[in-house]
Design an enzyme around this catalytic site. Structure first.
Site, PDB file in Angstrom:
ATOM      1  N   GLY A  10       0.848  -1.194   0.000  1.00 51.46           N
ATOM      2  CA  GLY A  10       0.000   0.000   0.000  1.00 51.46           C
ATOM      3  C   GLY A  10       0.882   1.242   0.000  1.00 51.46           C
ATOM      4  O   GLY A  10       0.527   2.294   0.565  1.00 51.46           O
ATOM      5  N   GLY A  13      -0.242   5.014  -1.156  1.00 52.07           N
ATOM      6  CA  GLY A  13      -1.327   5.718  -0.476  1.00 52.07           C
ATOM      7  C   GLY A  13      -0.838   6.938   0.282  1.00 52.07           C
ATOM      8  O   GLY A  13       0.339   7.312   0.205  1.00 52.07           O
ATOM      9  N   GLN A  14      -1.757   7.543   1.043  1.00 50.49           N
ATOM     10  CA  GLN A  14      -1.431   8.791   1.746  1.00 50.49           C
ATOM     11  C   GLN A  14      -0.237   8.611   2.691  1.00 50.49           C
ATOM     12  O   GLN A  14       0.681   9.430   2.705  1.00 50.49           O
ATOM     13  CB  GLN A  14      -2.647   9.305   2.541  1.00 50.49           C
ATOM     14  N   ASP A  36       2.101  -1.971  -4.412  1.00 47.56           N
ATOM     15  CA  ASP A  36       0.723  -1.462  -4.390  1.00 47.56           C
ATOM     16  C   ASP A  36      -0.033  -2.071  -5.561  1.00 47.56           C
ATOM     17  O   ASP A  36       0.580  -2.626  -6.473  1.00 47.56           O
ATOM     18  CB  ASP A  36       0.718   0.077  -4.500  1.00 47.56           C
ATOM     19  N   ASP A  54      -1.061  -7.468  -5.333  1.00 47.54           N
ATOM     20  CA  ASP A  54      -2.367  -7.480  -4.677  1.00 47.54           C
ATOM     21  C   ASP A  54      -2.211  -8.293  -3.391  1.00 47.54           C
ATOM     22  O   ASP A  54      -1.987  -9.505  -3.440  1.00 47.54           O
ATOM     23  CB  ASP A  54      -3.417  -8.120  -5.612  1.00 47.54           C
ATOM     24  N   TYR A 144     -15.276  -0.143   9.143  1.00 48.35           N
ATOM     25  CA  TYR A 144     -13.834   0.144   9.231  1.00 48.35           C
ATOM     26  C   TYR A 144     -13.359  -0.006  10.686  1.00 48.35           C
ATOM     27  O   TYR A 144     -12.358  -0.674  10.963  1.00 48.35           O
ATOM     28  CB  TYR A 144     -13.605   1.557   8.709  1.00 48.35           C
ATOM     29  N   LYS A 148     -10.751  -2.702  12.261  1.00 47.84           N
ATOM     30  CA  LYS A 148      -9.522  -2.303  12.967  1.00 47.84           C
ATOM     31  C   LYS A 148      -9.472  -2.941  14.365  1.00 47.84           C
ATOM     32  O   LYS A 148      -8.412  -3.384  14.809  1.00 47.84           O
ATOM     33  CB  LYS A 148      -9.441  -0.781  13.079  1.00 47.84           C
TER      34      LYS A 148
HETATM   35  P1  NAD Z   1      -4.785   5.039   1.376  1.00 43.88           P
HETATM   36  O1  NAD Z   1      -6.152   4.616   0.951  1.00 43.88           O
HETATM   37  O2  NAD Z   1      -4.307   6.398   1.018  1.00 43.88           O
HETATM   38  O3  NAD Z   1      -3.706   4.007   0.818  1.00 43.88           O
HETATM   39  C1  NAD Z   1      -3.930   2.621   0.810  1.00 43.88           C
HETATM   40  C2  NAD Z   1      -3.137   2.047  -0.349  1.00 43.88           C
HETATM   41  O4  NAD Z   1      -3.383   0.636  -0.371  1.00 43.88           O
HETATM   42  C3  NAD Z   1      -3.577   2.602  -1.717  1.00 43.88           C
HETATM   43  O5  NAD Z   1      -2.478   3.086  -2.433  1.00 43.88           O
HETATM   44  C4  NAD Z   1      -4.214   1.413  -2.410  1.00 43.88           C
HETATM   45  O6  NAD Z   1      -4.012   1.379  -3.805  1.00 43.88           O
HETATM   46  C5  NAD Z   1      -3.510   0.249  -1.721  1.00 43.88           C
HETATM   47  N1  NAD Z   1      -4.277  -0.988  -1.806  1.00 43.88           N
HETATM   48  C6  NAD Z   1      -5.614  -1.135  -1.714  1.00 43.88           C
HETATM   49  N2  NAD Z   1      -5.958  -2.413  -1.901  1.00 43.88           N
HETATM   50  C7  NAD Z   1      -4.801  -3.095  -2.109  1.00 43.88           C
HETATM   51  C8  NAD Z   1      -4.499  -4.447  -2.374  1.00 43.88           C
HETATM   52  N3  NAD Z   1      -5.465  -5.373  -2.452  1.00 43.88           N
HETATM   53  N4  NAD Z   1      -3.207  -4.799  -2.531  1.00 43.88           N
HETATM   54  C9  NAD Z   1      -2.213  -3.877  -2.462  1.00 43.88           C
HETATM   55  N5  NAD Z   1      -2.444  -2.573  -2.225  1.00 43.88           N
HETATM   56  C10 NAD Z   1      -3.729  -2.192  -2.059  1.00 43.88           C
HETATM   57  O7  NAD Z   1      -4.702   4.802   2.949  1.00 43.88           O
HETATM   58  P2  NAD Z   1      -3.748   5.542   3.986  1.00 43.88           P
HETATM   59  O8  NAD Z   1      -4.452   6.749   4.451  1.00 43.88           O
HETATM   60  O9  NAD Z   1      -2.378   5.639   3.473  1.00 43.88           O
HETATM   61  O10 NAD Z   1      -3.816   4.494   5.203  1.00 43.88           O
HETATM   62  C11 NAD Z   1      -2.860   3.483   5.372  1.00 43.88           C
HETATM   63  C12 NAD Z   1      -3.233   2.696   6.618  1.00 43.88           C
HETATM   64  O11 NAD Z   1      -3.265   3.587   7.740  1.00 43.88           O
HETATM   65  C13 NAD Z   1      -4.611   2.038   6.567  1.00 43.88           C
HETATM   66  O12 NAD Z   1      -4.572   0.826   7.280  1.00 43.88           O
HETATM   67  C14 NAD Z   1      -5.490   3.019   7.302  1.00 43.88           C
HETATM   68  O13 NAD Z   1      -6.597   2.378   7.876  1.00 43.88           O
HETATM   69  C15 NAD Z   1      -4.538   3.513   8.361  1.00 43.88           C
HETATM   70  N6  NAD Z   1      -4.949   4.821   8.896  1.00 43.88           N
HETATM   71  C16 NAD Z   1      -4.904   5.925   8.102  1.00 43.88           C
HETATM   72  C17 NAD Z   1      -5.303   7.155   8.634  1.00 43.88           C
HETATM   73  C18 NAD Z   1      -5.276   8.411   7.799  1.00 43.88           C
HETATM   74  O14 NAD Z   1      -5.755   9.467   8.272  1.00 43.88           O
HETATM   75  N7  NAD Z   1      -4.724   8.376   6.582  1.00 43.88           N
HETATM   76  C19 NAD Z   1      -5.735   7.244   9.964  1.00 43.88           C
HETATM   77  C20 NAD Z   1      -5.802   6.082  10.721  1.00 43.88           C
HETATM   78  C21 NAD Z   1      -5.362   4.872  10.199  1.00 43.88           C
HETATM   79  C1  AKB Z   2     -10.614   7.930   8.421  1.00 47.60           C
HETATM   80  O1  AKB Z   2     -11.132   9.055   8.557  1.00 47.60           O
HETATM   81  O2  AKB Z   2     -11.226   6.910   8.082  1.00 47.60           O
HETATM   82  C2  AKB Z   2      -9.145   7.782   8.753  1.00 47.60           C
HETATM   83  C3  AKB Z   2      -8.974   7.304  10.143  1.00 47.60           C
HETATM   84  C4  AKB Z   2      -9.091   8.249  11.260  1.00 47.60           C
HETATM   85  O3  AKB Z   2      -8.768   6.134  10.360  1.00 47.60           O
HETATM   86  N1  AKB Z   2      -8.494   9.029   8.507  1.00 47.60           N
END
Ligand code: NAD
Ligand code: AKB
Length: 313
Positions: A10, A13-14, A36, A54, A144, A148
């Site tokens: 992943g 992603g962000q 990814d 994947d 979600y 988690k």
């Molecule tokens: P995101 O959606 O920006 O990135 C997730 C990445 O995973 C994407 O690039 C997507 O293409 C990839 N992905 C999706 N399905 C896939 C698969 N089957 N195989 C391989 N890659 C795949 O999410 P994020 O914000 O970077 O979050 C990353 C983790 O952190 C997640 O577990 C999320 O729950 C957790 N998280 C994020 C936040 C936040 O504010 N960004 C807050 C709390 C927790």
């Molecule tokens: C969301 O809003 O779903 C995420 C998180 C707090 O896990 N940024």
């Protein structure tokens, strides 16, 4: 000493983009394999190896782990809160099966460490709203959040049963400018900067007084790496650690942006994400992370706003 070889799943992603870049800075580009479903992110190109993967395909994941001699895995693939409510079955399936695939392969291949993030979304309407403690009533209302919370206990299970060194943080909403957020309820706190800069106005999908825990990405990346580098004997939580950065409402971040862009205007049109936001705590007690591995946030609302606007420009 064994040279670590890290797989980030992943990575586009962000969080993945910035975490991969920082891990490559620390361990060397060649030691961190980004993967990814999506095409390789522009910022990652030329900084280290990239594989299209994947995570749901367990055999392919297993092949990559062996072929690349992987010793650590960071699993970031997930469907976040707002997108998850549109397709609960898909969110549950991806969020759970990806973790089970990684934990099982990590156990079989003697992976040294696994990182998997949880979220403040584990908490629900019955959890304390202010300074929500590490251990408390946890009754999430989103798929979600349920995924988690279940995931936290799978991590704990693999640690206790198989001695797998798996570590986790309950991130708050993350704010960044290098890569876009991917379908969360806290995404407004990123969108607002782009709209303020480009249009001097923003239509917010949450009510003006909705307080949520948030964190600027550099703090989140540092927290992740500090946790992963901490001595295992100091890790007392094998579900997931509360961590805290700042808490604010849409009105407060709007007022902060106005200090830089005086004619910025914000209007409020709450949608289904309001119910999700209201089910989460407004602030988080991270005293256990502070005690165990000396966690300390650096950015507050004012510093983060200044940096975000400077970098978006
Ligand atoms: P995101 O959606 O920006 O990135 C997730 C990445 O995973 C994407 O690039 C997507 O293409 C990839 N992905 C999706 N399905 C896939 C698969 N089957 N195989 C391989 N890659 C795949 O999410 P994020 O914000 O970077 O979050 C990353 C983790 O952190 C997640 O577990 C999320 O729950 C957790 N998280 C994020 C936040 C936040 O504010 N960004 C807050 C709390 C927790
Ligand atoms: C969301 O809003 O779903 C995420 C998180 C707090 O896990 N940024």
């Amino acid at each position: 000493m064994i040279k670590e070889k890290i797989l980030v799943i992943g990575a586009c992603g962000q969080i993945g983009v910035e975490l991969t870049l920082e891990l490559r800075r620390i361990y060397g580009g060649a030691q961190v394999v980004a993967s990814d479903l999506r095409e390789e992110n522009e910022l990652l190109k030329g900084t280290g190896p990239y594989v299209s993967l994947d995570v749901m395909n367990k055999e392919m994941l297993h092949v990559q782990v062996i072929r690349q001699n992987i010793t650590q895995i960071y699993l970031l693939a997930a469907i976040l809160s707002a997108t998850g409510e549109k397709n609960p079955n898909l969110a549950w399936h991806l969020n759970m099966q990806s973790l089970l695939n990684v934990l099982e392969i990590a156990k079989e291949e003697n992976i040294h460490k696994v990182y998997w993030p949880s979220s403040i979304a584990v908490f629900g309407p019955t959890s304390p709203k202010k300074n929500c403690p590490q251990q408390t009533i946890i009754e999430p209302i989103t798929v979600y959040g349920i995924s988690k919370y279940a995931g936290e206990f799978w991590c704990n299970y693999y640690n206790h049963r198989y001695n797998l060194d798996v570590r986790s943080l309950r991130y708050p909403g993350l704010i960044s400018y290098k890569s876009q957020p991917g379908g969360g309820t806290t995404d407004y706190a990123v969108e607002i900067f782009y709209d303020a800069f480009e249009q001097k106005k923003y239509k917010c999908f949450l009510k003006e007084n909705t307080y949520l825990p948030m964190m600027y990405m550099p703090d989140a990346i540092r927290a992740t790496i500090e946790l992963m580098e901490a001595d295992a004997k100091n890790i007392s939580v094998r579900t997931s650690y509360n961590i805290s950065g700042m808490s604010f409402s849409p009105k407060e971040i709007g007022d902060e942006i106005k200090k830089h862009i005086p004619d910025f205007k914000i209007i409020y049109e709450p949608d289904y994400r309001q119910t999700i936001a209201e089910s989460w705590p407004q602030s988080i007690d991270d005293s256990v992370a502070k005690k165990d591995w000396k966690w300390k946030p650096h950015f507050d609302l004012s510093l983060m706003t200044t940096e975000m606007l400077e970098n978006i420009q």
